[in-house]
Design a protein around this motif. Structure first.
Motif, PDB file in Angstrom:
ATOM      1  N   MET A  86       0.826  -1.215   0.000  1.00  0.00           N
ATOM      2  CA  MET A  86       0.000   0.000   0.000  1.00  0.00           C
ATOM      3  C   MET A  86       0.859   1.264   0.000  1.00  0.00           C
ATOM      4  N   PRO A  87       1.838   1.398   0.923  1.00  0.00           N
ATOM      5  CA  PRO A  87       2.703   2.585   0.860  1.00  0.00           C
ATOM      6  C   PRO A  87       3.506   2.655  -0.438  1.00  0.00           C
ATOM      7  N   PHE A  88       3.924   1.489  -0.947  1.00  0.00           N
ATOM      8  CA  PHE A  88       4.669   1.478  -2.209  1.00  0.00           C
ATOM      9  C   PHE A  88       3.840   2.119  -3.315  1.00  0.00           C
ATOM     10  N   SER A  89       2.596   1.691  -3.445  1.00  0.00           N
ATOM     11  CA  SER A  89       1.732   2.217  -4.497  1.00  0.00           C
ATOM     12  C   SER A  89       1.387   3.682  -4.256  1.00  0.00           C
ATOM     13  N   VAL A  90       1.253   4.057  -2.977  1.00  0.00           N
ATOM     14  CA  VAL A  90       0.977   5.464  -2.644  1.00  0.00           C
ATOM     15  C   VAL A  90       2.127   6.356  -3.112  1.00  0.00           C
ATOM     16  N   VAL A  91       3.354   5.866  -2.981  1.00  0.00           N
ATOM     17  CA  VAL A  91       4.528   6.638  -3.409  1.00  0.00           C
ATOM     18  C   VAL A  91       4.731   6.517  -4.925  1.00  0.00           C
ATOM     19  N   TYR A  92       4.652   5.283  -5.422  1.00  0.00           N
ATOM     20  CA  TYR A  92       5.033   5.027  -6.815  1.00  0.00           C
ATOM     21  C   TYR A  92       4.130   5.702  -7.844  1.00  0.00           C
ATOM     22  N   PHE A  93       2.839   5.456  -7.779  1.00  0.00           N
ATOM     23  CA  PHE A  93       1.954   5.901  -8.855  1.00  0.00           C
ATOM     24  C   PHE A  93       1.877   7.423  -9.004  1.00  0.00           C
ATOM     25  N   PRO A  94       1.706   8.199  -7.911  1.00  0.00           N
ATOM     26  CA  PRO A  94       1.719   9.653  -8.086  1.00  0.00           C
ATOM     27  C   PRO A  94       3.067  10.163  -8.594  1.00  0.00           C
ATOM     28  N   LEU A  95       4.170   9.600  -8.063  1.00  0.00           N
ATOM     29  CA  LEU A  95       5.493  10.036  -8.489  1.00  0.00           C
ATOM     30  C   LEU A  95       5.710   9.728  -9.966  1.00  0.00           C
ATOM     31  N   PHE A  96       5.300   8.519 -10.386  1.00  0.00           N
ATOM     32  CA  PHE A  96       5.436   8.171 -11.802  1.00  0.00           C
ATOM     33  C   PHE A  96       4.599   9.096 -12.675  1.00  0.00           C
ATOM     34  N   ALA A  97       3.362   9.352 -12.261  1.00  0.00           N
ATOM     35  CA  ALA A  97       2.473  10.189 -13.068  1.00  0.00           C
ATOM     36  C   ALA A  97       3.079  11.577 -13.297  1.00  0.00           C
ATOM     37  N   HIS A  98       3.687  12.145 -12.248  1.00  0.00           N
ATOM     38  CA  HIS A  98       4.261  13.497 -12.376  1.00  0.00           C
ATOM     39  C   HIS A  98       5.553  13.471 -13.186  1.00  0.00           C
ATOM     40  N   LEU A  99       6.382  12.449 -12.982  1.00  0.00           N
ATOM     41  CA  LEU A  99       7.603  12.335 -13.786  1.00  0.00           C
ATOM     42  C   LEU A  99       7.263  12.098 -15.255  1.00  0.00           C
ATOM     43  N   HIS A 100       6.261  11.259 -15.482  1.00  0.00           N
ATOM     44  CA  HIS A 100       5.849  10.951 -16.855  1.00  0.00           C
ATOM     45  C   HIS A 100       5.302  12.181 -17.558  1.00  0.00           C
ATOM     46  N   GLN A 101       4.582  13.002 -16.796  1.00  0.00           N
ATOM     47  CA  GLN A 101       3.973  14.211 -17.360  1.00  0.00           C
ATOM     48  C   GLN A 101       5.028  15.197 -17.846  1.00  0.00           C
ATOM     49  N   LEU A 102       6.185  15.166 -17.196  1.00  0.00           N
ATOM     50  CA  LEU A 102       7.267  16.079 -17.586  1.00  0.00           C
ATOM     51  C   LEU A 102       7.781  15.789 -18.996  1.00  0.00           C
ATOM     52  N   GLY A 103       7.530  14.576 -19.484  1.00  0.00           N
ATOM     53  CA  GLY A 103       8.009  14.210 -20.811  1.00  0.00           C
ATOM     54  C   GLY A 103       7.022  14.453 -21.927  1.00  0.00           C
ATOM     55  N   GLN A 104       5.857  15.029 -21.609  1.00  0.00           N
ATOM     56  CA  GLN A 104       4.852  15.289 -22.641  1.00  0.00           C
ATOM     57  C   GLN A 104       5.342  16.332 -23.643  1.00  0.00           C
ATOM     58  N   HIS A 105       4.968  16.120 -24.892  1.00  0.00           N
ATOM     59  CA  HIS A 105       5.363  17.068 -25.930  1.00  0.00           C
ATOM     60  C   HIS A 105       4.716  18.424 -25.707  1.00  0.00           C
TER      61      HIS A 105
END
Length: 334
Positions: A206-225
């Motif tokens: 549960m804590p892993f997913s709480v940290v991972y998914f929001p962090l991934f979403a924001h890092l991934h968003q930085l790569g948008q064209h």
């Protein structure tokens, strides 16, 4: 749009399954080293570090010894990863129905719910995998401490493992399959036997997913064209998955140590047993100190980072959509 949502779920399940199988195949030896390092007790250090563990494993058990327990992991990682990734997507979609951008709290809530869903498969998978992965460490301990029998206790039966790292003749290590372990657990403890350590698994996932998914979403968003084009290069998805996975893995490493100890049914010489999470934490602190909670942390980071990097590439490239005949497809989590 309704049709797109309808075909999206099976595609996401396929993506999660393929990603899990590819990722596990690549990083399983490191995961084996992590399990053995986490189960080491102070004063019984068989392995100095990850590389030492892998080298000794190959010498004593052969190349395929590094993949002990891989079969059960490959079998169950498909539904596990599929549930985790698809559930996060589902909850993010439900929480963003008002059309607004997800807040960090809602992202964390979606991740938490995804972590809760995946333990249905994760707990028995980890339970079986750990028994198979740790067998070589217990056999090695018997060689190092010949005066003490390494008793392996499970379900009222006792077996003694004995195997040497050197080439001299030695009794063969007892080969136990996942099916045998499952059958014995079901016969002696019922279905609950497969879910030993469920609380600790929830504490980790549960804590892993709480940290991972929001962090991934924001890092991934930085790569948008651009704001109007949510697509990103595949390598950016990979790097975002790796970075977010690494951070989340290290953050919950103490919980992973507790989970591994609780789920290890077989104990070596002079290795204590635990009565739940609190008792495990207390005994580790008393006998091994706070540093023990970070055992295998670097290995876990090396496992999770590429595992989730590969998973996100497969997921966002849309392999499932391609296989189902819906390509090109714009893959993006709201």
């Amino acid at each position: 749009m309704a049709q797109q949502q309808q075909i999206s779920l099976p595609a996401k399940l396929i993506n999660g399954g393929i990603a899990g199988m590819v990722g596990v195949t690549c990083v399983f030896p490191i995961d084996l080293a992590k399990t053995r390092l986490q189960n080491q007790r102070s004063g019984q250090q068989l392995y100095r570090n990850m590389m030492d563990c892998l080298i000794k494993t190959v010498k004593s058990e052969g190349y395929f010894g590094m993949y002990r327990g891989a079969a059960v992991n490959l079998t169950l990682v498909t539904p596990e990863k599929a549930i985790k990734l698809a559930a996060n997507d589902f909850f993010r979609h439900q929480l963003s129905k008002d059309g607004g951008k997800l807040t960090v709290f809602k992202e964390m809530l979606a991740g938490c719910c995804a972590g809760m869903c995946q333990v249905i498969v994760t707990t028995p998978m980890e339970m079986l995998k750990i028994q198979l992965q740790d067998a070589g460490r217990l056999a090695a301990q018997q060689r190092v401490m010949p005066s003490v029998a390494t008793a392996l206790k499970m379900g009222g039966t006792t077996a003694v493992l004995s195997r040497s790292y050197n080439a001299s003749p030695a009794p063969q290590v007892m080969r136990v399959s996942a099916i045998q372990i499952t059958r014995e657990l079901l016969n002696t403890k019922g279905v609950t036997g497969l879910y030993r350590g469920l609380g600790a698994t929830l504490m980790r996932d549960m804590p892993f997913s709480v940290v991972y998914f929001p962090l991934f979403a924001h890092l991934h968003q930085l790569g948008q064209h651009s704001s109007g084009d949510p697509s990103v290069p595949f390598y950016w998805s990979f790097m975002s998955g790796c970075m977010a996975g690494c951070v989340a893995a290290v953050a919950v490493s103490p919980c992973d140590v507790v989970k591994t100890r609780l789920q290890s049914l077989k104990k070596g010489a002079n290795e204590e047993t635990y009565n739940g999470v609190v008792d495990c934490v207390r005994k580790i602190l008393k006998k091994e100190g706070p540093g023990a909670f970070l055992k295998g942390a670097s290995c876990r980071a090396l496992v999770i980072a590429p595992l989730f990097g590969i998973a996100q590439v497969v997921y966002f490239v849309g392999v499932g959509e391609f296989l189902l005949g819906y390509s090109p497809y714009n893959i993006y989590s709201a």
